[in-house]
Structures are given as structure tokens and as C-alpha cells.
Write a protein that holds these residues in place. Structure first.
Motif, PDB file in Angstrom:
ATOM      1  N   VAL A   1      25.772   7.768 -44.319  1.00 54.29           N
ATOM      2  CA  VAL A   1      25.802   8.873 -44.598  1.00 54.29           C
ATOM      3  C   VAL A   1      26.487   9.736 -43.098  1.00 54.29           C
ATOM      4  O   VAL A   1      27.341  10.439 -42.994  1.00 54.29           O
ATOM      5  N   LEU A   2      25.809   9.042 -41.941  1.00 50.66           N
ATOM      6  CA  LEU A   2      25.995   9.600 -40.647  1.00 50.66           C
ATOM      7  C   LEU A   2      27.368   9.084 -40.291  1.00 50.66           C
ATOM      8  O   LEU A   2      27.887   9.964 -39.701  1.00 50.66           O
ATOM      9  N   LEU A   3      27.740   8.008 -40.439  1.00 47.13           N
ATOM     10  CA  LEU A   3      29.038   7.531 -40.037  1.00 47.13           C
ATOM     11  C   LEU A   3      30.039   8.191 -40.708  1.00 47.13           C
ATOM     12  O   LEU A   3      31.223   8.663 -40.283  1.00 47.13           O
ATOM     13  N   ASN A   4      30.025   8.756 -42.023  1.00 46.44           N
ATOM     14  CA  ASN A   4      30.917   9.305 -42.737  1.00 46.44           C
ATOM     15  C   ASN A   4      30.976  10.877 -41.934  1.00 46.44           C
ATOM     16  O   ASN A   4      32.140  11.290 -41.812  1.00 46.44           O
ATOM     17  N   GLU A   5      29.957  11.411 -41.610  1.00 43.35           N
ATOM     18  CA  GLU A   5      29.778  12.638 -41.054  1.00 43.35           C
ATOM     19  C   GLU A   5      30.517  12.611 -39.877  1.00 43.35           C
ATOM     20  O   GLU A   5      31.493  13.477 -39.486  1.00 43.35           O
ATOM     21  N   GLU A   6      30.295  11.473 -39.248  1.00 42.60           N
ATOM     22  CA  GLU A   6      31.116  11.514 -37.814  1.00 42.60           C
ATOM     23  C   GLU A   6      32.676  11.299 -38.082  1.00 42.60           C
ATOM     24  O   GLU A   6      33.341  11.605 -37.258  1.00 42.60           O
ATOM     25  N   ALA A   7      33.025  10.524 -39.228  1.00 44.04           N
ATOM     26  CA  ALA A   7      34.572  10.296 -39.460  1.00 44.04           C
ATOM     27  C   ALA A   7      34.906  11.609 -39.894  1.00 44.04           C
ATOM     28  O   ALA A   7      36.009  11.470 -40.332  1.00 44.04           O
ATOM     29  N   GLY A   8      34.173  12.729 -40.137  1.00 47.25           N
ATOM     30  CA  GLY A   8      34.703  13.888 -40.686  1.00 47.25           C
ATOM     31  C   GLY A   8      34.588  13.880 -42.193  1.00 47.25           C
ATOM     32  O   GLY A   8      35.064  15.006 -42.697  1.00 47.25           O
ATOM     33  N   ASN A   9      34.038  13.028 -42.841  1.00 46.72           N
ATOM     34  CA  ASN A   9      33.852  13.274 -44.238  1.00 46.72           C
ATOM     35  C   ASN A   9      32.348  14.046 -44.538  1.00 46.72           C
ATOM     36  O   ASN A   9      31.512  13.243 -44.730  1.00 46.72           O
ATOM     37  N   THR A  10      32.629  15.242 -44.514  1.00 46.13           N
ATOM     38  CA  THR A  10      31.141  15.997 -44.814  1.00 46.13           C
ATOM     39  C   THR A  10      31.134  16.171 -46.312  1.00 46.13           C
ATOM     40  O   THR A  10      32.083  15.896 -47.115  1.00 46.13           O
ATOM     41  N   ARG A  11      29.926  16.358 -46.843  1.00 46.21           N
ATOM     42  CA  ARG A  11      29.854  16.744 -48.360  1.00 46.21           C
ATOM     43  C   ARG A  11      30.061  15.664 -49.126  1.00 46.21           C
ATOM     44  O   ARG A  11      31.053  15.379 -49.839  1.00 46.21           O
ATOM     45  N   LEU A  12      29.227  14.650 -49.078  1.00 43.34           N
ATOM     46  CA  LEU A  12      29.542  13.427 -49.863  1.00 43.34           C
ATOM     47  C   LEU A  12      29.062  13.303 -51.193  1.00 43.34           C
ATOM     48  O   LEU A  12      28.203  13.958 -51.312  1.00 43.34           O
ATOM     49  N   THR A  13      29.547  12.666 -52.127  1.00 45.91           N
ATOM     50  CA  THR A  13      29.075  12.539 -53.221  1.00 45.91           C
ATOM     51  C   THR A  13      28.292  11.167 -53.425  1.00 45.91           C
ATOM     52  O   THR A  13      28.525  10.268 -52.549  1.00 45.91           O
ATOM     53  N   THR A  14      27.541  10.982 -54.364  1.00 41.89           N
ATOM     54  CA  THR A  14      26.659   9.832 -54.391  1.00 41.89           C
ATOM     55  C   THR A  14      27.596   8.363 -54.270  1.00 41.89           C
ATOM     56  O   THR A  14      27.534   7.215 -53.677  1.00 41.89           O
ATOM     57  N   GLY A  15      28.761   8.758 -55.267  1.00 37.89           N
ATOM     58  CA  GLY A  15      29.555   7.355 -55.291  1.00 37.89           C
ATOM     59  C   GLY A  15      30.269   7.274 -54.140  1.00 37.89           C
ATOM     60  O   GLY A  15      30.313   5.976 -53.744  1.00 37.89           O
ATOM     61  N   GLU A  16      30.543   8.112 -52.958  1.00 38.12           N
ATOM     62  CA  GLU A  16      30.937   8.093 -51.645  1.00 38.12           C
ATOM     63  C   GLU A  16      30.054   7.183 -50.926  1.00 38.12           C
ATOM     64  O   GLU A  16      30.281   6.155 -50.092  1.00 38.12           O
ATOM     65  N   VAL A  17      28.754   7.659 -50.997  1.00 34.82           N
ATOM     66  CA  VAL A  17      27.662   6.891 -50.252  1.00 34.82           C
ATOM     67  C   VAL A  17      27.468   5.525 -50.615  1.00 34.82           C
ATOM     68  O   VAL A  17      27.548   4.777 -49.692  1.00 34.82           O
ATOM     69  N   TYR A  18      27.719   5.569 -51.945  1.00 39.34           N
ATOM     70  CA  TYR A  18      27.503   3.959 -52.293  1.00 39.34           C
ATOM     71  C   TYR A  18      28.483   3.064 -51.917  1.00 39.34           C
ATOM     72  O   TYR A  18      28.066   2.009 -51.486  1.00 39.34           O
ATOM     73  N   ALA A  19      29.612   3.702 -51.939  1.00 37.59           N
ATOM     74  CA  ALA A  19      30.877   2.702 -51.558  1.00 37.59           C
ATOM     75  C   ALA A  19      30.595   2.507 -49.937  1.00 37.59           C
ATOM     76  O   ALA A  19      30.857   1.219 -49.517  1.00 37.59           O
TER      77      ALA A  19
END
Length: 414
Positions: free
Chosen positions: A310-328
DNA sequence: TGTCCACTGGAAGGGAGGGCTT
DNA sequence: AAGCCCTCCCTTCCAGTGGACA
């Protein structure tokens, strides 16, 4: 000796008059300001115990830091002092720690014997068997057992209410002795989920602990400060600020005392004789960060991996993740670290747990044709949390790892 | 108005790890 | 040693669902 490095710090204790434990939540003060009513109510409910009769069961409600545990501990002390005939057997259990039927029964049974030899093992027997042992021990002589179950909602959440039902029925199986239940819960709505039979048996008496307001918090703080500090060390401005901050957080007295203690530690370390407003703000930040860090450290590796995703995504600019994205992302990180990946069902649960801990915020949302899923965002400081996560030996390979920035077609960046 | 997506979250059950009983 | 029991962590299976879109 004069140039010893400890001397300057050893000599001056300008701030604290006594041990700082006075400011810890575990300290039981002589009086409990603004809880006289609840103490009195509880005393009236429990007084039959001293005459060898069974008091009504009690349910106590109130958010964290509203003095529930303090009042119960206070009552315990008074009760023990008043119990000249040794009739009352008092036992406090926190259901967050002891959260299984077996565990609760075993703890009660073990509290009734002294020697190690007769202890019920922490596993191995059937629940029925432990129950029989418990009955025997309870009835060995006449006594009134007061069983306090703190965070009683935990045990219901985990095991359903069958067990509580069984527990309220214990008295039907007892001859000489009797048991009275005192349930403490943070959730006001807790009883709504209970089976009506359990609700009526358990909630003979109800006590509500409302949150403290700023004024009440000030009184509590002033009481403790007067014992803990040198005169003049804590000004009215500081007390008011701490009270106001804690009042914002649903009137949590524990939080207020923590703030006061940490503020004082900060001031003391700086060698000052008086707390400043600035110390309080620093203490606030420190406490908030500390809570997060402790929570993150205690996470199982799999949950850490999800949080890191979740943190890495946020850092990369992907905010508001879905469960699917987190799982991937999580699967990706698993591959990189060689950790066996869990199923998405399990990950859903772990995300919910992170949400409950306040480390991420996850809300179920429907995106129409886009499906129905959780929307997940971190609610912790990214850098500090990552630093803690990277200390985990299993996650060592991911130190400094970055996610590829996902760009949309319209991304103006080169 | 109905369809349909991407999950949600309940239920059941497996198996490992602890330990007791006979 | 064989046969139980309890708890924890997971997996498998699956009915249910809010709301954008056709």
C-alpha cells in the motif's frame, strides 16, 4: 568523580517530585474525579457479595480512557479491604489476551488454587473437562466469585455468544458458591449483537461511562500533576492544552496522562524546570508516531508485506487502491522476497485487520460496473513506517524497493 | 430496468502445533 | 504409542451486492 557524565543529569531533578509512574495509566489514584457516581453505583450493586449473596451481573460501557478499568480496580481494592470473611473471590481478565472459552475457564480455575501442581494446562483438555474442574473448585467452599471480563466484546466477536450464555448459566450448576459477571466493553452497540437471552442475563445492571470533557480532564490532570511535579512546574496553559487535545480524542484520560508524562520527559531532558506548550506539541507528535511504530512492528510478516504494498503504491502516486490492486502488488512483493503468497480471501481479512488497527483506511465502495471493492489508503506516515517495515528480516530484500510509476495516457511527465 | 463487475464476507473444513489420557 | 482435544492460520467455495452503464 566531578566530571562523570552522569553527574549533571543525576543532580538536578527540577521537574519530577516523585516517580513518574504516577502518570502512567496503571497507577491507581486515591480518588477518581468525576467518577464518584459510577463508583457509588457499582458499590451498591456489588455489596451483596460481602454478605455472601450473588450480586446482579453488570455491563459497563464507555470508550477507552473513560475510567472503566480504574473504577473497577478501585472497587477491587476497597472490596478486598472490606471482605473480612474472605468470601469474595475477585478475578480480572482481559479478553483481548484471554479470548477463548478454554482460556477463560482455565484462568478462573487456576486462580482458585495456589500450587503449580494443580494448574489446568493451557491446552490439552476438553472444554467440558475444564468446566467440570472449575465447578468442583468453585464449590469446594462457599464463595462469591466476581469475574471481571474487560473488553468482553472481543470474546463475542471471536467465539459468538454461546460461551457467554454458558458462563451466565454457571450458577445453575453450583451449589454453595455463586458467580457474578462484570462485563466491560468499549462498544456501546455491543449488546445489540447479543442473543436476547444472554443480553437479559448479562445486563441486569448497566453502567455508562461518558467521555470526559476538557474541564473534567483538567481536574484529573491537575490532581496527578500536584503529586508528580514540583510546584510551579506545570502551568495552567499547559494543563488546558493537554485537556483540550485529549478531549478532542473522545475524552481519553489515558491519552491525557500520557501526553503529560511525555511532555514532562521532554522538558526534563532539555533541563528545563517548567513544561511549555511546545513540549506538549512535541509530545503529541512523538506519541502518535510511537503508537504507529509499535503497531507496525507487531504485525505478522504477511500483513507487513500488504502494508508495504500500500505504501509503495502511494509513493508511486497510486492513491485510492482497490483490493485487486493491493493483491497484485502483494503477489509481486511475495515473488521478490520468496515468501509464499496467501489467497486473496485471506488478504481481504488482513486488509480489514490493518484497517481496524488504523494503519490503513479501507472503505467498501461500489464502482458500478467497475465492481464492488474496498478503497484503500494508508493512514500512517510513509517514510517512518517504511523504515520500520524494512527492519523485518523477511522484508530485507525490499529495502529501497520502488514500484514502477503507473502513467496514464495523459500523463504530461516525460 | 436489468445487467454485470469485482469483490465482500460467511461457512466449512484442513492441518500444524500445542498438550493431555490411557 | 495411539487417540483425543483446542486453537490458530489458511484455503476453498460461494451467495450476495451497490451502482454505473446499456
Amino acid at each position: 568523580m566531578e566530571d562523570n557524565v552522569f553527574i549533571p543529569y543525576l543532580r538536578n531533578r527540577p521537574l519530577f517530585r516523585v516517580d513518574r509512574d504516577i502518570l502512567r495509566p496503571s497507577y491507581l489514584p486515591e480518588r477518581l474525579p468525576h467518577r464518584e457516581g459510577q463508583v457509588d453505583q457499582l458499590v451498591q450493586i456489588l455489596v451483596p457479595a460481602l454478605r455472601g449473596e450473588r450480586p446482579s451481573n453488570v455491563l459497563i460501557h464507555g470508550q477507552t480512557g473513560t475510567g472503566k478499568t480504574a473504577v473497577v480496580k478501585f472497587i477491587e481494592k476497597e472490596l478486598r479491604a472490606a471482605d473480612k470473611m474472605g468470601l469474595v473471590h475477585y478475578l480480572y481478565l482481559n479478553c483481548q489476551i484471554v479470548d477463548t472459552p478454554y482460556g477463560v475457564l482455565a484462568h478462573i480455575a487456576n486462580s482458585l488454587v495456589e500450587g503449580l501442581a494443580d494448574k489446568v494446562p493451557f491446552t490439552g483438555l476438553s472444554v467440558d473437562r475444564v468446566y467440570q474442574v472449575l465447578l468442583e473448585r468453585l464449590d469446594a467452599r462457599k464463595r462469591v466469585v466476581l469475574l471481571v471480563l474487560d473488553e468482553i466484546d472481543r470474546i463475542v466477536a471471536k467465539n459468538g455468544d454461546d460461551f457467554l450464555y454458558q458462563l451466565t448459566k454457571v450458577n445453575e450448576d453450583l451449589g454453595r458458591s455463586c458467580m457474578c459477571l462484570i462485563g466491560i466493553s468499549n462498544e456501546l452497540k455491543f449488546t445489540e449483537y447479543l442473543d436476547p437471552r444472554v443480553r437479559s442475563r448479562l445486563g441486569d445492571e448497566k453502567l455508562v461511562f461518558p467521555p470526559y470533557n476538557a474541564e473534567e480532564l483538567r481536574d484529573i490532570l491537575a490532581d496527578r500533576a500536584a503529586i508528580a511535579f514540583q510546584d510551579g512546574a506545570v502551568g495552567q496553559d499547559v494543563l488546558s492544552l493537554i485537556a483540550a487535545l485529549a478531549a478532542q480524542e473522545h475524552g481519553d484520560a489515558r491519552r491525557a496522562l500520557d501526553l503529560l508524562r511525555v511532555s514532562a520527559e521532554i522538558a526534563e531532558r532539555a533541563g528545563r524546570e517548567k513544561l511549555s506548550v511546545d513540549d506538549v506539541m512535541k509530545a503529541k507528535n512523538k506519541l502518535e508516531l510511537d503508537t504507529v511504530i509499535e503497531a507496525v512492528k507487531a504485525l505478522p510478516t504477511q500483513a507487513k508485506l500488504i502494508l508495504l504494498g500500500v505504501l509503495l503504491n502511494e509513493e508511486a502516486g497510486n492513491t485510492r487502491l482497490t483490493t485487486g490492486e493491493v493483491y497484485a502488488t502483494y503477489r509481486d512483493l511475495c515473488r521478490k522476497t520468496g515468501i509464499a503468497a496467501l489467497t486473496s480471501r485471506r488478504v481481504t481479512d488482513l486488509i480489514s485487520e490493518l484497517d481496524m488497527l488504523g494503519l490503513v483506511s479501507a472503505t467498501v465502495k461500489s464502482f458500478g460496473r467497475g465492481g464492488r471493492t474496498k478503497e484503500i489508503q494508508p493512514s500512517v506516515p510513509i517514510l517512518e513506517t517504511k523504515r520500520v517495515l524494512e527492519k523485518d528480516e523477511y522484508l530485507a530484500d525490499l529495502r529501497g524497493h520502488r514500484l514502477q510509476v503507473q502513467r496514464t495516457l495523459f500523463d504530461p511527465r516525460p
